[in-house]
Structure formats: structure tokens, C-alpha cells
Design a protein around this motif. Sequence first.
Motif, PDB file in Angstrom:
ATOM      1  N   THR A 142     -33.594 -23.018  26.990  1.00  0.00           N
ATOM      2  CA  THR A 142     -32.558 -23.897  26.449  1.00  0.00           C
ATOM      3  C   THR A 142     -31.733 -23.177  25.404  1.00  0.00           C
ATOM      4  OG1 THR A 142     -33.823 -25.911  26.869  1.00  0.00           O
ATOM      5  CG2 THR A 142     -32.115 -26.032  25.184  1.00  0.00           C
ATOM      6  N   THR A 143     -32.397 -22.506  24.470  1.00  0.00           N
ATOM      7  CA  THR A 143     -31.688 -21.846  23.376  1.00  0.00           C
ATOM      8  C   THR A 143     -30.868 -20.653  23.850  1.00  0.00           C
ATOM      9  OG1 THR A 143     -33.425 -22.527  21.823  1.00  0.00           O
ATOM     10  CG2 THR A 143     -31.971 -20.733  21.124  1.00  0.00           C
ATOM     11  N   ASN A 144     -31.460 -19.846  24.725  1.00  0.00           N
ATOM     12  CA  ASN A 144     -30.841 -18.567  25.094  1.00  0.00           C
ATOM     13  C   ASN A 144     -29.944 -18.626  26.321  1.00  0.00           C
ATOM     14  OD1 ASN A 144     -32.514 -17.758  23.035  1.00  0.00           O
ATOM     15  ND2 ASN A 144     -33.663 -16.277  24.241  1.00  0.00           N
ATOM     16  N   THR A 145     -30.113 -19.659  27.154  1.00  0.00           N
ATOM     17  CA  THR A 145     -29.334 -19.724  28.396  1.00  0.00           C
ATOM     18  C   THR A 145     -28.561 -21.037  28.532  1.00  0.00           C
ATOM     19  OG1 THR A 145     -31.088 -18.421  29.442  1.00  0.00           O
ATOM     20  CG2 THR A 145     -29.428 -19.375  30.881  1.00  0.00           C
ATOM     21  N   LYS A 146     -29.262 -22.145  28.417  1.00  0.00           N
ATOM     22  CA  LYS A 146     -28.621 -23.440  28.647  1.00  0.00           C
ATOM     23  C   LYS A 146     -27.526 -23.716  27.619  1.00  0.00           C
ATOM     24  CE  LYS A 146     -29.800 -28.309  29.462  1.00  0.00           C
ATOM     25  NZ  LYS A 146     -30.941 -29.286  29.511  1.00  0.00           N
ATOM     26  N   PHE A 147     -27.847 -23.577  26.339  1.00  0.00           N
ATOM     27  CA  PHE A 147     -26.855 -23.871  25.302  1.00  0.00           C
ATOM     28  C   PHE A 147     -25.650 -22.935  25.398  1.00  0.00           C
ATOM     29  CE2 PHE A 147     -24.784 -24.243  21.278  1.00  0.00           C
ATOM     30  CZ  PHE A 147     -25.043 -25.521  20.823  1.00  0.00           C
ATOM     31  N   ALA A 193     -26.385 -16.535  19.217  1.00  0.00           N
ATOM     32  CA  ALA A 193     -27.651 -17.119  18.755  1.00  0.00           C
ATOM     33  C   ALA A 193     -28.707 -17.111  19.847  1.00  0.00           C
ATOM     34  CB  ALA A 193     -27.421 -18.549  18.265  1.00  0.00           C
ATOM     35  N   ALA A 194     -29.931 -16.785  19.458  1.00  0.00           N
ATOM     36  CA  ALA A 194     -31.039 -16.722  20.419  1.00  0.00           C
ATOM     37  C   ALA A 194     -32.358 -16.765  19.665  1.00  0.00           C
ATOM     38  CB  ALA A 194     -30.963 -15.448  21.255  1.00  0.00           C
ATOM     39  N   VAL A 195     -33.423 -17.034  20.398  1.00  0.00           N
ATOM     40  CA  VAL A 195     -34.774 -16.938  19.850  1.00  0.00           C
ATOM     41  C   VAL A 195     -35.554 -15.960  20.710  1.00  0.00           C
ATOM     42  CG1 VAL A 195     -34.819 -19.235  18.831  1.00  0.00           C
ATOM     43  CG2 VAL A 195     -35.594 -18.919  21.200  1.00  0.00           C
ATOM     44  N   ALA A 196     -36.569 -15.354  20.104  1.00  0.00           N
ATOM     45  CA  ALA A 196     -37.418 -14.414  20.836  1.00  0.00           C
ATOM     46  C   ALA A 196     -38.836 -14.492  20.303  1.00  0.00           C
ATOM     47  CB  ALA A 196     -36.889 -12.992  20.693  1.00  0.00           C
ATOM     48  N   PHE A 197     -39.772 -14.442  21.200  1.00  0.00           N
ATOM     49  CA  PHE A 197     -41.173 -14.271  20.816  1.00  0.00           C
ATOM     50  C   PHE A 197     -41.909 -13.678  21.997  1.00  0.00           C
ATOM     51  CE2 PHE A 197     -40.531 -18.762  22.021  1.00  0.00           C
ATOM     52  CZ  PHE A 197     -41.384 -18.883  23.110  1.00  0.00           C
ATOM     53  N   ALA A 198     -42.949 -12.926  21.687  1.00  0.00           N
ATOM     54  CA  ALA A 198     -43.738 -12.279  22.733  1.00  0.00           C
ATOM     55  C   ALA A 198     -44.843 -13.224  23.192  1.00  0.00           C
ATOM     56  CB  ALA A 198     -44.341 -10.981  22.210  1.00  0.00           C
ATOM     57  N   ARG A 199     -44.985 -13.366  24.507  1.00  0.00           N
ATOM     58  CA  ARG A 199     -46.020 -14.238  25.068  1.00  0.00           C
ATOM     59  C   ARG A 199     -46.391 -13.727  26.458  1.00  0.00           C
ATOM     60  NH1 ARG A 199     -46.334 -17.015  21.588  1.00  0.00           N
ATOM     61  NH2 ARG A 199     -45.357 -19.060  21.742  1.00  0.00           N
ATOM     62  N   PRO A 200     -47.624 -13.295  26.658  1.00  0.00           N
ATOM     63  CA  PRO A 200     -48.041 -12.895  28.007  1.00  0.00           C
ATOM     64  C   PRO A 200     -47.850 -14.043  28.988  1.00  0.00           C
ATOM     65  CG  PRO A 200     -49.694 -12.275  26.385  1.00  0.00           C
ATOM     66  CD  PRO A 200     -48.716 -13.158  25.682  1.00  0.00           C
ATOM     67  N   ILE A 201     -47.537 -13.719  30.229  1.00  0.00           N
ATOM     68  CA  ILE A 201     -47.312 -14.756  31.233  1.00  0.00           C
ATOM     69  C   ILE A 201     -48.511 -15.679  31.342  1.00  0.00           C
ATOM     70  CG2 ILE A 201     -46.962 -15.152  33.709  1.00  0.00           C
ATOM     71  CD1 ILE A 201     -45.271 -12.591  33.755  1.00  0.00           C
TER      72      ILE A 201
END
Length: 240
Positions: free
Chosen positions: A106-111, A85-93
Motif C-alpha cells: 500500500t505504502t510503496n505501490t498503491k499510494f 515516500a516508502a517504507v522498508a523492512f527485512a522479513r524472510p518469506i
Amino acid sequence: MTLSLTGKTALVTGGSRGIGRAVVQRLAADGARVVFTYHSAEDAARSLNAETGAEAVRCDQADLGTLPAIFEPVRDGLDILVNNAAVAFARPIAEITPEDFDRILTTNTKFPTFALKAAIPLLRDGGRIINISSINTAVPAPGGALYSASKAALEQITKIAARELGPRRITVNTVSPGATDTEMLRSVNTPEGLEQAAAVTALQRLGTPADVAAVIAFLAGPDSAWITGGNLHAGGGFLI
């Protein structure tokens, strides 16, 4: 297809859609008892349960408080953990917010890290942990700083876990899908971008969730016992 996972118990996070759904289908077809998590796709989770017999548990990976519940069905022992499970969205720095950072990391690494930790006392010796990363850690794209960083961190945790769990013959590996035709991929890419991704892939098409699930099933099975700490690029030659 052989029933190579008969007698094994697997836990797959994010199993109701996309790659996760294909993984549940494949592991169940290979004979495993499968428990999977879902967040909001309740209808999809129900249909997968009806199709495969896999047990669905609702989970929100943005909230560590939901972690204990996903392990309740496997308290009697676990053989395979797939952190998908993971989330993704594009966001310029220049536009990243603290909320964006916390959500993705949190979603992609911590959990997944704490799921791995929770699995350790439940895993039988000789078990399998498979963490799903992304080709984007090797081919970073504008707008993907947080997503790529979250997955790169998980790749490093995978390597350390392989060292730490090796004495118990528990293998820990990463699978990094290439451009795979899922809702997530289409949500962050234009049609033109998808065409370009297929064109630069050696096998000249987007991957399917089943393509990636086959690689994960190999790592979950008996023939992968001598592979640990690795990162298999399941991308049809997107990166060579």
C-alpha cells in the motif's frame, strides 16, 4: 546552479527526511515552488519549511484517505510529481504476514499509483513524474521480497504511464538509488553490510541524498524532455 525550475510547482512525497529532504532542498534551490508531505517527522518538516519556504502537508501513505489533502495546495496546477515516500523492512518469506504485505504494497505501490492518477488532471502539458524505486529490484537480497516486489511493480507502472501520458509531453521516469546513506538504509543493514556496499560501488563510497537529488532534479528540469519510461540507476556504480 541555475534557476531552471522558476515558475514550476513540485509535489514531493516523503520530503522531510533522507532523499526526499534533499530533493525538496534542490528543487527549491532551482527555483520551484515546492509542496512536500511528511508522516511523523513534524519537527523536521518545520525546519525544512523554514529553510526553503516549501509547504508541508501531513500524510499517511498507508491510508488512501489522506491522498486528497496532499493535492489541495496544488489545485491551481502542477508541473512535477516526485513519488518518494516508502517504507522498508527485512522479513524472510517464511515470516511474512498479510499485514506486512498490505503495509509495504500500500505504502510503496498503491499510494504512489493513485497519487500519479490524482496528479494527471492537475499536471500541465510537458510536466514531469519521477517515481523513486531501488537498486534492490535488480539486486534482490534475502529478506527483501516485499520491498523489492513493491518497487518492481512501481517501475512497471512508470513505463505504462510514460506511454499513456506521452501525447501530452509529460515524461514519467524511475530513479533507482543505490546504497544511499539514509536512516532507512541504516535501519535495514549492519555496519559491516554498509562497508561492503561502499566497497563494491565503483566510486568507493555510499551515496548521499544530495547525489540522488541531483539526478531527480535533472529529470525534473528542461534538459530531460527526451527521456521517458526510463530507469536511471543513481548508485555510483553499485550496479554496472
